[in-house]
Scaffold this motif. Structure first.
Motif, PDB file in Angstrom:
ATOM      1  N   ALA A   1       0.822  -1.215   0.000  1.00  0.00           N
ATOM      2  CA  ALA A   1       0.000   0.000   0.000  1.00  0.00           C
ATOM      3  C   ALA A   1       0.856   1.265   0.000  1.00  0.00           C
ATOM      4  N   ASP A   2       2.003   1.217   0.637  1.00  0.00           N
ATOM      5  CA  ASP A   2       2.873   2.396   0.692  1.00  0.00           C
ATOM      6  C   ASP A   2       3.421   2.764  -0.682  1.00  0.00           C
ATOM      7  N   ASN A   3       3.425   1.773  -1.599  1.00  0.00           N
ATOM      8  CA  ASN A   3       3.966   2.012  -2.939  1.00  0.00           C
ATOM      9  C   ASN A   3       2.892   2.136  -4.007  1.00  0.00           C
ATOM     10  N   PHE A   4       1.624   2.009  -3.599  1.00  0.00           N
ATOM     11  CA  PHE A   4       0.559   1.843  -4.580  1.00  0.00           C
ATOM     12  C   PHE A   4       0.468   3.006  -5.563  1.00  0.00           C
TER      13      PHE A   4
ATOM     14  N   PRO B   1       5.602  -2.226  -7.193  1.00  0.00           N
ATOM     15  CA  PRO B   1       5.853  -3.669  -7.300  1.00  0.00           C
ATOM     16  C   PRO B   1       4.559  -4.464  -7.248  1.00  0.00           C
ATOM     17  N   ARG B   2       4.444  -5.483  -8.111  1.00  0.00           N
ATOM     18  CA  ARG B   2       3.311  -6.413  -8.095  1.00  0.00           C
ATOM     19  C   ARG B   2       3.835  -7.765  -7.639  1.00  0.00           C
ATOM     20  N   LEU B   3       3.222  -8.295  -6.602  1.00  0.00           N
ATOM     21  CA  LEU B   3       3.723  -9.519  -5.997  1.00  0.00           C
ATOM     22  C   LEU B   3       2.690 -10.633  -6.104  1.00  0.00           C
ATOM     23  N   CYS B   4       3.162 -11.863  -6.313  1.00  0.00           N
ATOM     24  CA  CYS B   4       2.276 -13.014  -6.218  1.00  0.00           C
ATOM     25  C   CYS B   4       2.304 -13.532  -4.781  1.00  0.00           C
ATOM     26  N   LEU B   5       1.534 -14.557  -4.513  1.00  0.00           N
ATOM     27  CA  LEU B   5       1.343 -15.013  -3.141  1.00  0.00           C
ATOM     28  C   LEU B   5       2.656 -15.378  -2.453  1.00  0.00           C
ATOM     29  N   LYS B   6       3.548 -16.049  -3.163  1.00  0.00           N
ATOM     30  CA  LYS B   6       4.776 -16.525  -2.520  1.00  0.00           C
ATOM     31  C   LYS B   6       5.719 -15.384  -2.123  1.00  0.00           C
ATOM     32  N   GLU B   7       5.427 -14.168  -2.584  1.00  0.00           N
ATOM     33  CA  GLU B   7       6.306 -13.036  -2.298  1.00  0.00           C
ATOM     34  C   GLU B   7       5.822 -12.175  -1.126  1.00  0.00           C
ATOM     35  N   VAL B   8       4.629 -12.426  -0.613  1.00  0.00           N
ATOM     36  CA  VAL B   8       4.095 -11.572   0.451  1.00  0.00           C
ATOM     37  C   VAL B   8       4.709 -11.945   1.796  1.00  0.00           C
ATOM     38  N   VAL B   9       4.659 -10.992   2.727  1.00  0.00           N
ATOM     39  CA  VAL B   9       5.165 -11.230   4.075  1.00  0.00           C
ATOM     40  C   VAL B   9       4.115 -10.790   5.093  1.00  0.00           C
ATOM     41  N   ILE B  10       4.218 -11.292   6.283  1.00  0.00           N
ATOM     42  CA  ILE B  10       3.288 -10.958   7.355  1.00  0.00           C
ATOM     43  C   ILE B  10       3.502  -9.511   7.803  1.00  0.00           C
TER      44      ILE B  10
ATOM     45  N   VAL C   1       2.537  -6.551   6.479  1.00  0.00           N
ATOM     46  CA  VAL C   1       2.596  -5.453   5.505  1.00  0.00           C
ATOM     47  C   VAL C   1       1.194  -5.198   4.967  1.00  0.00           C
ATOM     48  N   ASN C   2       0.863  -3.940   4.789  1.00  0.00           N
ATOM     49  CA  ASN C   2      -0.439  -3.554   4.252  1.00  0.00           C
ATOM     50  C   ASN C   2      -0.380  -3.605   2.729  1.00  0.00           C
ATOM     51  N   TYR C   3      -1.237  -4.444   2.110  1.00  0.00           N
ATOM     52  CA  TYR C   3      -1.229  -4.620   0.660  1.00  0.00           C
ATOM     53  C   TYR C   3      -2.566  -4.228   0.042  1.00  0.00           C
TER      54      TYR C   3
ATOM     55  N   VAL D   1      -5.319  -5.347   2.586  1.00  0.00           N
ATOM     56  CA  VAL D   1      -5.313  -6.483   3.498  1.00  0.00           C
ATOM     57  C   VAL D   1      -3.923  -6.641   4.100  1.00  0.00           C
ATOM     58  N   GLU D   2      -3.881  -7.397   5.176  1.00  0.00           N
ATOM     59  CA  GLU D   2      -2.615  -7.706   5.828  1.00  0.00           C
ATOM     60  C   GLU D   2      -2.596  -9.200   6.130  1.00  0.00           C
ATOM     61  N   PHE D   3      -1.484  -9.860   5.841  1.00  0.00           N
ATOM     62  CA  PHE D   3      -1.356 -11.277   6.164  1.00  0.00           C
ATOM     63  C   PHE D   3      -0.966 -11.417   7.630  1.00  0.00           C
ATOM     64  N   ILE D   4      -1.703 -12.280   8.325  1.00  0.00           N
ATOM     65  CA  ILE D   4      -1.338 -12.552   9.709  1.00  0.00           C
ATOM     66  C   ILE D   4      -0.849 -13.991   9.868  1.00  0.00           C
ATOM     67  N   SER D   5      -0.892 -14.757   8.767  1.00  0.00           N
ATOM     68  CA  SER D   5      -0.365 -16.113   8.750  1.00  0.00           C
ATOM     69  C   SER D   5      -0.062 -16.491   7.307  1.00  0.00           C
ATOM     70  N   THR D   6       0.972 -17.304   7.113  1.00  0.00           N
ATOM     71  CA  THR D   6       1.265 -17.840   5.775  1.00  0.00           C
ATOM     72  C   THR D   6       1.192 -19.369   5.759  1.00  0.00           C
ATOM     73  N   LYS D   7       0.880 -19.975   6.896  1.00  0.00           N
ATOM     74  CA  LYS D   7       0.729 -21.431   6.976  1.00  0.00           C
ATOM     75  C   LYS D   7      -0.475 -21.764   7.846  1.00  0.00           C
ATOM     76  N   PRO D   8      -1.683 -21.717   7.290  1.00  0.00           N
ATOM     77  CA  PRO D   8      -2.067 -21.352   5.928  1.00  0.00           C
ATOM     78  C   PRO D   8      -2.126 -19.831   5.767  1.00  0.00           C
ATOM     79  N   TYR D   9      -2.440 -19.392   4.551  1.00  0.00           N
ATOM     80  CA  TYR D   9      -2.518 -17.962   4.280  1.00  0.00           C
ATOM     81  C   TYR D   9      -3.828 -17.401   4.825  1.00  0.00           C
ATOM     82  N   ARG D  10      -3.710 -16.613   5.888  1.00  0.00           N
ATOM     83  CA  ARG D  10      -4.870 -15.942   6.471  1.00  0.00           C
ATOM     84  C   ARG D  10      -4.643 -14.438   6.434  1.00  0.00           C
ATOM     85  N   ILE D  11      -5.711 -13.709   6.191  1.00  0.00           N
ATOM     86  CA  ILE D  11      -5.633 -12.258   6.058  1.00  0.00           C
ATOM     87  C   ILE D  11      -6.640 -11.581   6.969  1.00  0.00           C
TER      88      ILE D  11
END
Length: 502
Positions: A304-307, A313-322, A324-326, A345-355
């Motif tokens: 979101a800071d770069n939007f 930058p455009r990222l796919c799922l494997k590039e996101v991190v917990i 960060v506001n996207y 959205v913000e990821f709060i888990s990547t195993k599994p992917y929860r937002i």
């Protein structure tokens, strides 16, 4: 125990196991979705215009397909609305979900025979996960109510159109129809006041076990029930134990809800949109909503800071991190390509992917360079009411750039159901939480560019009156919880409690 509730538990076990099969292989799942989209999208006008036949991987896709919004896809949508086939997706849509846009007028979001089942399946799975969590399916024997828009559909060049909630009403499973309220006749009422009054009459003597809707409108329904009976909701509906909601952060409304209900209950959060059913809460113990990776949606994310940069930058799922506001970008089997849905959205888990949904990319305050976002506003308010008896009915925040005297400030318009005894102390708590979260806001306060925020108390029913005044009362309509201009604030000044305006 009925036959329905008896068989619901083993059925839920099978369904949830199937969900975790793809959730535990997130990148494989998204790659399959991506390949299917490119293969079928290549047969459309959009795919031919954007050289889908040259796309073999995600990097190729980013070069060929720009990030856009409804206005960017509108020339293609207009062709579909006019009756043309194979434009954004193969064939014609099953439906157009009609929504109101701020710049586009009416928006027609396509729903196809491939995308429609994903809406229904996700909603069903959310209930099945709840059954597994509680090891109890008895709620299926009670009555269920979904506060939604009218199911009456119109037709445009052979394609039916209506609000998403009205479209979904046509897909209620047969085994739930006898349990579902309100009646079809009542659900078709367009006037929201009249509709809620009719729902109250139909449900007040029923055994309601599940209630669903946008919190502010369900709150209105609860208040009318209490006014009619003089009883809290838990006495009117003793078997009502969980509430399903979506569209807003529920935390600011939770105190008020539980005071109306008269007991603590469970909650299920959904993230449905006309563009796709994006996520739902799959756990009663883990935070966040499970991102739907197997629902015909290939996701992209832009920090979101770069939007608003020229080439973010455009990222796919494997590039996101917990953490960060996207901004979330969709590519779907309804034919939406590089589509900015407008949410963050913000990821709060990547195993599994929860937002969790953190706000809207265009809903922020940066009149002074502070770039305050929805997540920060909601968190500050939640911290201030934590452990208190303060109840919030509704709120929104706007900048006051040109005050009559003194420094500029952020102006918080709040409709309290149970107001704080000392509004100044309450304001100071919120302001301290804002400064802790946002370094730019902190610097502006300490540098005496801004003064601390000011709360304006709104009369009871003031926000509803505002929504009526702009023709967006009821249904799926929501109040933006912050904005970078005075469009909402200036109207809300008409609903201030006397002597509250400074």
């Amino acid at each position: 125990m009925s036959i329905k509730s008896f068989f619901a538990i083993p059925y839920a076990k099978i369904a949830t196991r199937n969900v975790y099969k793809w959730a535990n292989q997130p990148h494989v799942t998204q790659e399959k979705v991506f390949k299917n989209l490119i293969s079928k999208g290549g047969k459309t006008a959009f795919g031919k215009d954007h050289n889908f036949d040259t796309i073999s991987n995600y990097n190729d896709f980013k070069k060929a397909v720009p990030v856009t919004d409804y206005e960017g896809l509108r020339p293609y949508v207009d062709r579909m609305v006019a009756g043309e086939s194979d434009v954004l997706w193969i064939g014609k849509p099953l439906y157009f979900a009609k929504t109101s846009g701020t710049t586009s007028g009416a928006k027609y979001i396509p729903i196809t025979k491939e995308s429609m089942p994903t809406h229904i399946k996700a909603a069903k799975n959310a209930l099945l996960f709840y059954i597994i969590a509680k090891k109890d399916a008895s709620f299926v024997d009670g009555k269920m109510i979904f506060l939604q828009g009218s199911p009456v559909l119109q037709e445009k060049n052979g394609v039916k159109l209506g609000r998403l909630s009205g479209i979904v009403a046509h897909y209620i499973p047969q085994y739930l129809l006898k349990n579902r309220l309100p009646s079809w006749k009542t659900n078709c009422i367009e006037d929201w006041d009249a509709k809620v009054n009719a729902i109250v009459e139909e449900t007040v003597c029923e055994d309601m076990s599940v209630i669903s809707g946008i919190p502010s409108w369900v709150q209105m329904y609860f208040e009318k029930l209490i006014e009619k009976t003089g009883k809290p909701i838990s006495e009117i509906f003793p078997n009502f134990n969980f509430f399903i909601y979506g569209g807003v952060n529920f935390e600011p409304y939770k105190n008020k809800f539980e005071s109306l209900i008269g007991k603590k209950i469970d909650y299920i959060e959904l993230y449905p949109a006309s563009e796709g059913f994006i996520a739902y809460q799959d756990s009663q113990t883990e935070k966040g909503m499970l991102l739907q990776l197997d629902s015909g949606i290939f996701y992209e994310f832009i920090p979101a800071d770069n939007f608003f940069e020229e080439n973010p930058p455009r990222l796919c799922l494997k590039e996101v991190v917990i953490g960060v506001n996207y901004a979330i970008i969709l590519n779907t089997t309804a034919g939406l390509w590089g589509y900015n849905i407008g949410d963050t959205v913000e990821f709060i888990s990547t195993k599994p992917y929860r937002i969790k949904v953190t706000g809207r990319i265009k809903h922020f305050i940066s009149a002074f360079g502070e770039h305050v976002i929805g997540k920060e506003v909601e968190t500050a308010l939640n911290e201030a009411i934590q452990g208190t008896a303060i109840n919030i009915s509704e709120f929104t925040v706007a900048p006051q750039v040109n005050p009559l005297k003194g420094l500029p400030y952020h102006e918080w318009f709040i409709e309290f159901d149970n107001a704080p005894e000392d509004v100044d102390t309450f304001s100071a708590k919120i302001d301290a939480a804002m400064q802790t979260q946002n370094i730019y806001y902190y610097d502006l306060i300490k540098g005496q560019i801004l003064r601390p925020l000011i709360i304006r108390k709104i009369k009871k029913g003031g926000f509803h009156a505002y929504m009526k005044s702009i023709g967006k009362f009821g249904g799926q309509n929501k109040i933006p919880q912050l904005s970078d201009n005075r469009k909402i604030a200036d109207v809300l000044e008409n609903f201030l409690i006397e002597n509250n305006k400074i």
